[in-house]
Design a protein around this motif. Structure first.
Motif, mmCIF file in Angstrom:
data_model
loop_
_atom_site.group_PDB
_atom_site.id
_atom_site.type_symbol
_atom_site.label_atom_id
_atom_site.label_comp_id
_atom_site.label_asym_id
_atom_site.label_seq_id
_atom_site.Cartn_x
_atom_site.Cartn_y
_atom_site.Cartn_z
ATOM 1 N N VAL A 3 0.860 -1.182 0.000
ATOM 2 C CA VAL A 3 0.000 0.000 0.000
ATOM 3 C C VAL A 3 0.893 1.229 0.000
ATOM 4 N N ASN A 4 0.671 2.109 -0.962
ATOM 5 C CA ASN A 4 1.479 3.318 -1.099
ATOM 6 C C ASN A 4 0.588 4.550 -1.009
ATOM 7 N N ILE A 5 0.955 5.494 -0.135
ATOM 8 C CA ILE A 5 0.268 6.782 -0.046
ATOM 9 C C ILE A 5 0.976 7.733 -0.993
ATOM 10 N N ASP A 6 0.319 8.093 -2.087
ATOM 11 C CA ASP A 6 0.948 8.933 -3.107
ATOM 12 C C ASP A 6 1.032 10.395 -2.675
ATOM 13 N N LYS A 7 -0.122 10.942 -2.271
ATOM 14 C CA LYS A 7 -0.173 12.365 -1.923
ATOM 15 C C LYS A 7 -1.418 12.632 -1.087
ATOM 16 N N VAL A 8 -1.421 13.810 -0.452
ATOM 17 C CA VAL A 8 -2.574 14.274 0.305
ATOM 18 C C VAL A 8 -2.896 15.695 -0.153
ATOM 19 N N LEU A 34 -8.638 2.783 5.141
ATOM 20 C CA LEU A 34 -7.636 3.582 5.831
ATOM 21 C C LEU A 34 -8.214 4.165 7.115
ATOM 22 N N GLU A 35 -7.537 3.923 8.219
ATOM 23 C CA GLU A 35 -7.858 4.588 9.484
ATOM 24 C C GLU A 35 -6.864 5.738 9.653
ATOM 25 N N ILE A 36 -7.368 6.938 9.896
ATOM 26 C CA ILE A 36 -6.481 8.097 9.984
ATOM 27 C C ILE A 36 -6.732 8.869 11.271
ATOM 28 N N LYS A 37 -5.642 9.162 11.975
ATOM 29 C CA LYS A 37 -5.688 10.025 13.152
ATOM 30 C C LYS A 37 -4.498 10.978 13.078
ATOM 31 N N ASP A 38 -4.510 11.996 13.949
ATOM 32 C CA ASP A 38 -3.380 12.924 13.974
ATOM 33 C C ASP A 38 -2.662 12.839 15.312
ATOM 34 N N THR A 45 0.246 18.284 13.449
ATOM 35 C CA THR A 45 1.540 18.308 12.764
ATOM 36 C C THR A 45 1.866 16.984 12.082
ATOM 37 N N LYS A 46 1.090 15.940 12.397
ATOM 38 C CA LYS A 46 1.323 14.629 11.794
ATOM 39 C C LYS A 46 -0.001 13.953 11.479
ATOM 40 N N LEU A 47 -0.002 13.162 10.418
ATOM 41 C CA LEU A 47 -1.102 12.244 10.129
ATOM 42 C C LEU A 47 -0.576 10.827 10.281
ATOM 43 N N ILE A 48 -1.313 10.000 10.992
ATOM 44 C CA ILE A 48 -0.954 8.591 11.156
ATOM 45 C C ILE A 48 -1.990 7.765 10.402
ATOM 46 N N ILE A 49 -1.558 7.111 9.343
ATOM 47 C CA ILE A 49 -2.446 6.351 8.468
ATOM 48 C C ILE A 49 -2.208 4.862 8.678
ATOM 49 N N ASP A 56 1.773 1.488 10.584
ATOM 50 C CA ASP A 56 1.373 2.870 10.369
ATOM 51 C C ASP A 56 2.279 3.556 9.364
ATOM 52 N N ILE A 57 1.674 4.437 8.582
ATOM 53 C CA ILE A 57 2.423 5.371 7.741
ATOM 54 C C ILE A 57 2.272 6.752 8.375
ATOM 55 N N VAL A 58 3.394 7.354 8.792
ATOM 56 C CA VAL A 58 3.349 8.637 9.479
ATOM 57 C C VAL A 58 3.801 9.735 8.514
ATOM 58 N N ILE A 59 2.940 10.714 8.344
ATOM 59 C CA ILE A 59 3.226 11.824 7.425
ATOM 60 C C ILE A 59 3.453 13.092 8.235
ATOM 61 N N GLU A 60 4.620 13.680 8.109
ATOM 62 C CA GLU A 60 4.915 14.968 8.742
ATOM 63 C C GLU A 60 4.279 16.065 7.869
#
Length: 366
Positions: free
Chosen positions: A236-241, A271-275, A310-314, A359-363
């Motif tokens: 699973v790849n997160i391309d962009k937000v 996808l479950e998403i939290k910050d 400041t972060k998304l946790i996917i 988890d995939i963590v996005i700064e």
């Protein structure tokens, strides 16, 4: 999230704070429909990644209605005329800010005793959401369907439709359409409706309603991510937000090994998403495209981002499934017009298998 009646139960008010207000027939109908929905059974799911309209049965109230004002909780009361939030029924919060950033259309067409009005529309750069109302000189029944709008220049599209009955002569609806292959920031929409149909009975009322309009995309900020996780033969790849003033949209794709393809008919991802502040975000899937059930590109729209995050946790939740006659199959027509059953390919898996990926963590870029 609490619904409106749970919120009102928490309010400590004085009788003198009640204030009579004049209300319209639509507002009274909205109260009745929302009350009915709050005690109704769960809606049936009509298919993978797509919800189909269910109708609300209206219960009787007196013709006189008293409006109540609660100064401390006014922001929690659904806005009359905000079809986005009304149809969401205050459940997910996804549509809380859609009305504010939508374009008011007020386009009306009359045909065969039925008036259809396009109320509001908004294009987030990925999906267009259109609200509309239907007024009829007769009871049209329930579970209505009117066909989908077309997007000029799109190579294809997917989406969902939701129509709710307010009373015997009034309905409101929300259609979401995700077009493929567009490169412009403005979309041109043509909606030609030739009948209003009942989904289950197939009964149709023919007419001629035509709407044509254009919408610019809401300003958005794109953050490229390109972060991946792998597990059990699936990537699973997160391309962009994409961040808009009312929501954020996660673009992602999936790839499966040959071993997974030989064993399972489908690899479904939620996808479950939290910050980093502890907020958990509700979302709705948009249409997807790909070469097969294992190689797909998706997007999912979530409610407005907390500006202090400041972060998304996917966290991807995966379900491998086997198809059978209860959840797949169908028929196709041969050259001579006869029906031919579509065979379900044989796989080695049994039932389904569920697992959670890392988890995939996005700064977040500020």
């Amino acid at each position: 999230m609490k619904d409106i009646y749970e919120l009102l139960n928490d309010v400590d008010v004085d009788d003198h704070e009640f204030e009579e207000m004049a209300v319209t027939e639509f507002e009274k109908a909205k109260v009745k429909s929302t009350l009915k929905k709050s005690i109704s059974k769960k809606k049936k799911r009509m298919g993978w990644k797509m919800n189909v309209a269910v109708a609300a049965v209206v219960i009787g109230l007196s013709t006189a209605t008293v409006g109540l004002t609660f100064p401390a909780y006014a922001g929690n009361i659904p806005i009359i005329g905000d079809i986005f939030r009304f149809l969401d029924n205050e459940k997910t919060g996804l549509y809380d800010n859609y009305k504010e950033f939508s374009t008011e259309m007020n386009l009306t067409q009359n045909s065969n005793g039925i008036k259809i009005t396009i109320n509001d529309a908004v294009f987030d750069g990925e999906t267009v959401a259109i609200t509309y109302s239907i007024e009829s000189d007769r009871d049209l029944g329930e579970d209505l369907y009117m066909g989908s709008a077309e997007i000029k220049g799109a190579t294809g599209s997917g989406g969902s439709s939701r129509i709710t009955k307010i009373d015997d002569y009034h309905y409101i609806g929300l259609d979401k359409i995700t077009p493929f292959g567009l490169t412009s920031d403005t979309i041109d929409i043509k909606w030609k409706i030739d009948s209003v149909s009942q989904t289950y009975t197939g009964e149709k009322i023919k007419g001629n309603w035509k709407f044509t309009f254009s919408l610019p995309a809401i300003d958005s900020q794109i953050q490229l991510t390109n972060q991946s996780v792998k597990k059990n033969g699936l990537t699973v790849n997160i391309d962009k937000v994409a961040f808009t003033p009312m929501s954020f949209i996660v673009h992602y794709n999936q790839r499966a090994t040959q071993q997974v393809q030989d064993k399972w008919h489908e690899a479904d991802i939620e996808l479950e998403i939290k910050d980093d502040l502890g907020n958990v975000y509700s979302g709705e899937g948009n249409a997807g495209s790909g070469t097969d059930a294992y190689t797909m590109n998706w997007s999912k729209t979530f409610e407005k981002l907390d500006p202090n995050a400041t972060k998304l946790i996917i966290t991807p939740h995966v379900t491998f499934r086997i198809h059978d006659e209860t959840n797949s199959g169908g028929v196709e027509f041969t050259a001579d017009g006869k029906e031919k059953e579509i065979a379900i390919p044989v796989k080695t898996g049994v039932g389904q298998e569920e697992f959670v990926m890392e988890d995939i963590v996005i700064e977040l870029e500020k």
